[in-house]
Design a protein around this motif. Sequence first.
Motif, mmCIF file in Angstrom:
data_model
loop_
_atom_site.group_PDB
_atom_site.id
_atom_site.type_symbol
_atom_site.label_atom_id
_atom_site.label_comp_id
_atom_site.label_asym_id
_atom_site.label_seq_id
_atom_site.Cartn_x
_atom_site.Cartn_y
_atom_site.Cartn_z
ATOM 1 N N ALA A 5 68.227 -3.477 21.417
ATOM 2 C CA ALA A 5 69.113 -4.311 20.594
ATOM 3 C C ALA A 5 69.419 -5.646 21.272
ATOM 4 O O ALA A 5 70.543 -6.143 21.199
ATOM 5 C CB ALA A 5 70.402 -3.563 20.262
ATOM 6 N N GLY A 6 68.439 -6.209 21.964
ATOM 7 C CA GLY A 6 68.621 -7.511 22.587
ATOM 8 C C GLY A 6 69.395 -7.476 23.894
ATOM 9 O O GLY A 6 69.799 -8.510 24.408
ATOM 10 N N VAL A 7 69.620 -6.286 24.448
ATOM 11 C CA VAL A 7 70.388 -6.143 25.687
ATOM 12 C C VAL A 7 69.535 -5.392 26.704
ATOM 13 O O VAL A 7 68.943 -4.361 26.383
ATOM 14 C CB VAL A 7 71.695 -5.357 25.432
ATOM 15 C CG1 VAL A 7 72.457 -5.145 26.718
ATOM 16 C CG2 VAL A 7 72.550 -6.066 24.418
ATOM 17 N N LEU A 19 73.446 3.090 27.579
ATOM 18 C CA LEU A 19 73.674 2.636 26.200
ATOM 19 C C LEU A 19 75.035 1.960 26.037
ATOM 20 O O LEU A 19 75.227 1.141 25.153
ATOM 21 C CB LEU A 19 73.569 3.810 25.223
ATOM 22 C CG LEU A 19 72.165 4.303 24.927
ATOM 23 C CD1 LEU A 19 72.220 5.542 24.057
ATOM 24 C CD2 LEU A 19 71.340 3.223 24.271
ATOM 25 N N ARG A 20 75.969 2.289 26.908
ATOM 26 C CA ARG A 20 77.315 1.709 26.824
ATOM 27 C C ARG A 20 77.341 0.226 27.185
ATOM 28 O O ARG A 20 78.343 -0.448 26.971
ATOM 29 C CB ARG A 20 78.268 2.489 27.726
ATOM 30 C CG ARG A 20 78.476 3.908 27.206
ATOM 31 C CD ARG A 20 79.177 4.801 28.183
ATOM 32 N NE ARG A 20 80.463 4.276 28.581
ATOM 33 C CZ ARG A 20 81.265 4.865 29.441
ATOM 34 N NH1 ARG A 20 80.905 5.989 29.997
ATOM 35 N NH2 ARG A 20 82.408 4.333 29.761
ATOM 36 N N TYR A 21 76.242 -0.293 27.728
ATOM 37 C CA TYR A 21 76.166 -1.723 28.030
ATOM 38 C C TYR A 21 75.974 -2.545 26.762
ATOM 39 O O TYR A 21 76.042 -3.762 26.794
ATOM 40 C CB TYR A 21 75.032 -1.995 29.022
ATOM 41 C CG TYR A 21 75.410 -1.665 30.445
ATOM 42 C CD1 TYR A 21 75.649 -2.673 31.366
ATOM 43 C CD2 TYR A 21 75.553 -0.351 30.868
ATOM 44 C CE1 TYR A 21 76.007 -2.380 32.670
ATOM 45 C CE2 TYR A 21 75.913 -0.046 32.157
ATOM 46 C CZ TYR A 21 76.144 -1.057 33.063
ATOM 47 O OH TYR A 21 76.505 -0.779 34.360
ATOM 48 N N ILE A 22 75.732 -1.896 25.642
ATOM 49 C CA ILE A 22 75.582 -2.580 24.363
ATOM 50 C C ILE A 22 76.970 -2.727 23.754
ATOM 51 O O ILE A 22 77.707 -1.738 23.636
ATOM 52 C CB ILE A 22 74.658 -1.778 23.413
ATOM 53 C CG1 ILE A 22 73.278 -1.631 24.044
ATOM 54 C CG2 ILE A 22 74.577 -2.428 22.052
ATOM 55 C CD1 ILE A 22 72.383 -0.641 23.342
ATOM 56 N N HIS A 23 77.345 -3.945 23.381
ATOM 57 C CA HIS A 23 78.664 -4.207 22.810
ATOM 58 C C HIS A 23 78.806 -3.447 21.494
ATOM 59 O O HIS A 23 77.992 -3.586 20.595
ATOM 60 C CB HIS A 23 78.832 -5.713 22.562
ATOM 61 C CG HIS A 23 80.185 -6.085 22.053
ATOM 62 N ND1 HIS A 23 81.301 -6.055 22.848
ATOM 63 C CD2 HIS A 23 80.596 -6.494 20.833
ATOM 64 C CE1 HIS A 23 82.340 -6.438 22.133
ATOM 65 N NE2 HIS A 23 81.937 -6.697 20.907
ATOM 66 N N GLY A 24 79.827 -2.598 21.418
ATOM 67 C CA GLY A 24 80.047 -1.810 20.215
ATOM 68 C C GLY A 24 79.680 -0.351 20.380
ATOM 69 O O GLY A 24 79.930 0.460 19.495
ATOM 70 N N GLU A 67 76.725 -5.717 18.886
ATOM 71 C CA GLU A 67 76.430 -7.042 19.439
ATOM 72 C C GLU A 67 76.912 -8.199 18.570
ATOM 73 O O GLU A 67 78.075 -8.258 18.243
ATOM 74 C CB GLU A 67 74.940 -7.169 19.757
ATOM 75 C CG GLU A 67 74.522 -6.431 21.007
ATOM 76 C CD GLU A 67 75.213 -6.903 22.264
ATOM 77 O OE1 GLU A 67 75.430 -8.115 22.441
ATOM 78 O OE2 GLU A 67 75.550 -6.066 23.097
ATOM 79 N N GLY A 68 76.018 -9.108 18.200
ATOM 80 C CA GLY A 68 76.395 -10.348 17.520
ATOM 81 C C GLY A 68 77.116 -10.123 16.207
ATOM 82 O O GLY A 68 78.088 -10.810 15.888
#
Length: 127
Positions: A5-7, A19-24, A67-68
């Motif tokens: 997801a771009g991360v 996976l927790r490094y992804i915002h949300g 994310e965004g």
Amino acid sequence: MPRVAGVDIPNDKPAWIALRYIHGIGPKSAREICARLEIADSVRAKDLTEDQLSQIAGMLTGEYVIEGQLRRQLQQSITRLRDISCYRGLRHRRGLPVRGQRTKTNARTRKGPRKTVAGKKSVKEMR
């Protein structure tokens, strides 16, 4: 580093923590994703196959706001509160705590560093 997801998620951590490094995505969502895709807790992010990574990416884009898009939603919500001039919107506009915290002491994170105000002069100094 696998990219989801771009991360870039860290290699050396278990997949559910990476996976927790992804915002949300928080702890509960990360464990839920791994359980539904049958990824063991002990599997490291670097050991995930391309197929597993694509399954994770597909699930994230289909079922979660991340994310965004999530950042945009939050910003739009705050802008809406500001525009309708409700109490929470005014607190956002002034940069003060929004959820009822005290501000006489504390609240330094929202208010920023202290701005020193010159004190009153005592009677003895005025003579």
